[in-house]
Write an enzyme that holds these catalytic residues in place. Sequence first.
Site, PDB file in Angstrom:
ATOM      1  N   ASP A 193      -7.820  -5.479   0.401  1.00 29.35           N
ATOM      2  CA  ASP A 193      -8.418  -6.121  -0.697  1.00 29.35           C
ATOM      3  C   ASP A 193      -8.022  -7.889  -0.690  1.00 29.35           C
ATOM      4  O   ASP A 193      -8.760  -8.589  -1.377  1.00 29.35           O
ATOM      5  CB  ASP A 193      -7.868  -5.775  -2.115  1.00 29.35           C
ATOM      6  CG  ASP A 193      -8.547  -4.328  -2.567  1.00 29.35           C
ATOM      7  OD1 ASP A 193      -9.967  -4.343  -2.477  1.00 29.35           O
ATOM      8  OD2 ASP A 193      -7.804  -3.455  -2.986  1.00 29.35           O
ATOM      9  N   HIS A 236       0.666  -1.211   0.021  1.00 28.71           N
ATOM     10  CA  HIS A 236      -0.015   0.004  -0.242  1.00 28.71           C
ATOM     11  C   HIS A 236       0.890   1.402  -0.038  1.00 28.71           C
ATOM     12  O   HIS A 236       2.010   1.165   0.771  1.00 28.71           O
ATOM     13  CB  HIS A 236      -0.896  -0.059   1.226  1.00 28.71           C
ATOM     14  CG  HIS A 236      -2.071   1.053   1.304  1.00 28.71           C
ATOM     15  ND1 HIS A 236      -2.242   2.504   1.385  1.00 28.71           N
ATOM     16  CD2 HIS A 236      -3.432   0.743   0.625  1.00 28.71           C
ATOM     17  CE1 HIS A 236      -3.260   2.637   1.234  1.00 28.71           C
ATOM     18  NE2 HIS A 236      -3.958   1.910   0.586  1.00 28.71           N
TER      19      HIS A 236
HETATM   20  N1  CMC Z   1       4.023  -7.617  -4.743  1.00 37.65           N
HETATM   21  C1  CMC Z   1       5.545  -7.719  -4.915  1.00 37.65           C
HETATM   22  N2  CMC Z   1       6.025  -6.573  -4.890  1.00 37.65           N
HETATM   23  C2  CMC Z   1       5.467  -5.455  -4.428  1.00 37.65           C
HETATM   24  C3  CMC Z   1       4.200  -5.223  -4.392  1.00 37.65           C
HETATM   25  C4  CMC Z   1       3.377  -6.350  -4.343  1.00 37.65           C
HETATM   26  N3  CMC Z   1       2.276  -6.505  -4.198  1.00 37.65           N
HETATM   27  N4  CMC Z   1       3.918  -4.038  -3.980  1.00 37.65           N
HETATM   28  C5  CMC Z   1       4.977  -3.232  -3.857  1.00 37.65           C
HETATM   29  N5  CMC Z   1       6.044  -4.119  -4.063  1.00 37.65           N
HETATM   30  C6  CMC Z   1       7.424  -3.738  -4.077  1.00 37.65           C
HETATM   31  C7  CMC Z   1       7.986  -2.961  -5.498  1.00 37.65           C
HETATM   32  O1  CMC Z   1       8.075  -3.791  -6.545  1.00 37.65           O
HETATM   33  C8  CMC Z   1       8.881  -2.077  -5.240  1.00 37.65           C
HETATM   34  O2  CMC Z   1      10.068  -2.922  -5.175  1.00 37.65           O
HETATM   35  P1  CMC Z   1      11.550  -2.269  -5.511  1.00 37.65           P
HETATM   36  O3  CMC Z   1      11.860  -1.062  -4.304  1.00 37.65           O
HETATM   37  O4  CMC Z   1      12.559  -3.258  -5.256  1.00 37.65           O
HETATM   38  O5  CMC Z   1      11.472  -1.565  -6.746  1.00 37.65           O
HETATM   39  C9  CMC Z   1       8.501  -1.711  -3.568  1.00 37.65           C
HETATM   40  O6  CMC Z   1       7.464  -2.806  -3.134  1.00 37.65           O
HETATM   41  C10 CMC Z   1       7.540  -0.287  -3.285  1.00 37.65           C
HETATM   42  O7  CMC Z   1       6.805  -0.508  -4.114  1.00 37.65           O
HETATM   43  P2  CMC Z   1       5.747   0.985  -4.849  1.00 37.65           P
HETATM   44  O8  CMC Z   1       5.428   0.273  -6.354  1.00 37.65           O
HETATM   45  O9  CMC Z   1       6.825   1.832  -5.244  1.00 37.65           O
HETATM   46  O10 CMC Z   1       4.720   1.227  -3.896  1.00 37.65           O
HETATM   47  P3  CMC Z   1       3.549   2.055  -4.562  1.00 37.65           P
HETATM   48  O11 CMC Z   1       3.225   2.770  -3.115  1.00 37.65           O
HETATM   49  O12 CMC Z   1       3.838   2.756  -5.745  1.00 37.65           O
HETATM   50  O13 CMC Z   1       2.486   1.167  -4.775  1.00 37.65           O
HETATM   51  C11 CMC Z   1       0.634  -0.364  -4.722  1.00 37.65           C
HETATM   52  C12 CMC Z   1       1.525   0.554  -4.065  1.00 37.65           C
HETATM   53  C13 CMC Z   1      -0.592  -0.699  -3.877  1.00 37.65           C
HETATM   54  C14 CMC Z   1       0.192   0.225  -5.869  1.00 37.65           C
HETATM   55  C15 CMC Z   1       1.497  -1.846  -4.751  1.00 37.65           C
HETATM   56  O14 CMC Z   1       1.805  -2.179  -3.699  1.00 37.65           O
HETATM   57  C16 CMC Z   1       0.850  -2.725  -5.734  1.00 37.65           C
HETATM   58  O15 CMC Z   1       0.596  -2.589  -6.705  1.00 37.65           O
HETATM   59  N6  CMC Z   1      -0.135  -3.733  -4.829  1.00 37.65           N
HETATM   60  C17 CMC Z   1      -0.813  -4.770  -5.562  1.00 37.65           C
HETATM   61  C18 CMC Z   1      -2.160  -4.327  -5.926  1.00 37.65           C
HETATM   62  C19 CMC Z   1      -3.005  -3.897  -4.830  1.00 37.65           C
HETATM   63  O16 CMC Z   1      -3.071  -4.921  -3.910  1.00 37.65           O
HETATM   64  N7  CMC Z   1      -3.576  -2.870  -4.981  1.00 37.65           N
HETATM   65  C20 CMC Z   1      -4.777  -2.392  -3.709  1.00 37.65           C
HETATM   66  C21 CMC Z   1      -4.260  -1.479  -3.066  1.00 37.65           C
HETATM   67  S1  CMC Z   1      -5.205  -1.027  -1.440  1.00 37.65           S
HETATM   68  C22 CMC Z   1      -6.654  -0.767  -2.032  1.00 37.65           C
HETATM   69  C23 CMC Z   1      -7.065   0.510  -2.749  1.00 37.65           C
HETATM   70  O17 CMC Z   1      -6.718   1.621  -2.130  1.00 37.65           O
HETATM   71  O18 CMC Z   1      -7.656   0.425  -3.744  1.00 37.65           O
END
Ligand code: CMC
Length: 439
Positions: free
Chosen positions: A373, A315
């Site tokens: 989720d 998140h």
């Molecule tokens: N699985 C594997 N790696 C992950 C995941 C995941 N679900 N989420 C983040 N990471 C890694 C990412 O690759 C990055 O690694 P590195 O530092 O090595 O590059 C690190 O963790 C930081 O991630 P980020 O992409 O910079 O984080 P963000 O804040 O931009 O993204 C997120 C947040 C929710 C989009 C992401 O965690 C994600 O895609 N999660 C899966 C989708 C999900 O469950 N979404 C629902 C969010 S909660 C409900 C809502 O608010 O809608």
Amino acid sequence: MAQKSESPTNDDDFLLTSGDTASLDLPRLKGTIGPDVIDIRRLYSDLGCFTYDPGFVATASCSSELTYIDGEEGVLLHRGYPIQQLAENSTFTEVAFLLLNGELPNATELSDFESDLKHHSMIHDQLIRLFSGFRRDAHPMAIMVGVVGALSAFYHDSLDINDPQHRMVASYRLIAKMPTIAAMAYKYSIGQPFMYPRNALTYPENFLHMMFSVPTEDYHVSPILAKAIDRIFILHADHEQNASTSTVRLAGSSGANPFACVAAGIACLWGPAHGGANEAVLEMLDEIGSVEKIPEFIDRAKDRDDPFRLMGFGHRVYKNYDPRAAVLRESAYAVLGELGVRNEPLLELAIELERIALEDKYFVERKLFPNVDFYSGIIFRAMGIPVSMFTVLFALARTVGWIAQWQEMIEDPDQRIGRPRQLYTGPTERDYVPPDQRS
Ligand code: CMC
């Protein structure tokens, strides 16, 4: 290049220096709780530079009194009330009143509010014809974007967004009509007749009635299911300045019609990185299939060259267990138990996946925990709600947050049209070359 000073100049100001020559004292704003905010509105006029913050990771786009999140501690408050207490003791309509008005309603206020919602729950009969323009296999979120947006064609002329009474009526209409439109989107996809709302039922009961009843026989709404879905609605009601809420605020900042703004919010919520994740979680669990295959998928999630991510994990704000996921994890057991579903393989798989991920260095280091989720889809499926409707239910509940945030934005004296700037990296000025002279 601008650099932050090591420490603020005093309690109230923040010194920003640009190169060796220019510096600027910026006001430091304090909320009731949470980190201070540096007011950079004078930055461009005084220093001639912008800030660069793709994804708004360090930018407060507005001030708000609605919802507070402490992502490090896993805290979520609506108007000061912890989400766990609201999920345990409140109802969705009560939380909707709280978000819209700032205080919990007394008995009369609640009853008047619920009565008002009931009297706005039907949709214009002409709107019903719109559904037949969609293919039967259209995703219900596509239908939601279209039909909710079309509400603006029905209520545009009578809507003066600067009139608080008009705004309140628009808000009630949206909250009241969303369950009707959502259930119709489902009925359309399975070829069953639309079921009209019934005023004798509560908000969650009415939604289940419109989803699952048919004209040919009586339908008894299970109080267990109604309570479970009401709790899920509460958990999704608002979540501060997330992507879809920011979309609604941005669309609304131009003075656009609120139904069109909420349609924009629905479009944003649909994405798999946002509300679409609950659908993606079930698809992922189905794909994993068995506990033995979990390590293979964990490895894929960690592989930078593989686009696969563990859906329902991570998140932007929570760097701790999402408090909503904690409530839903408990609910999943309770609902499955009450429905008589024993040994739901998907729940067992989800719990094992969570256990393995939470012990894995990759997830620990990045503070990736289950989000809201991760468990909601398992509960929805046990309740007989089809996967394609999961995000629709999220949209239904989040409409309350969107519209409360939209109202707050319109009333905010600091509000201006949302208009971010950019760091331009394209070509500098050059002369047009006629086609026959291009290489
Ligand atoms: N699985 C594997 N790696 C992950 C995941 C995941 N679900 N989420 C983040 N990471 C890694 C990412 O690759 C990055 O690694 P590195 O530092 O090595 O590059 C690190 O963790 C930081 O991630 P980020 O992409 O910079 O984080 P963000 O804040 O931009 O993204 C997120 C947040 C929710 C989009 C992401 O965690 C994600 O895609 N999660 C899966 C989708 C999900 O469950 N979404 C629902 C969010 S909660 C409900 C809502 O608010 O809608």
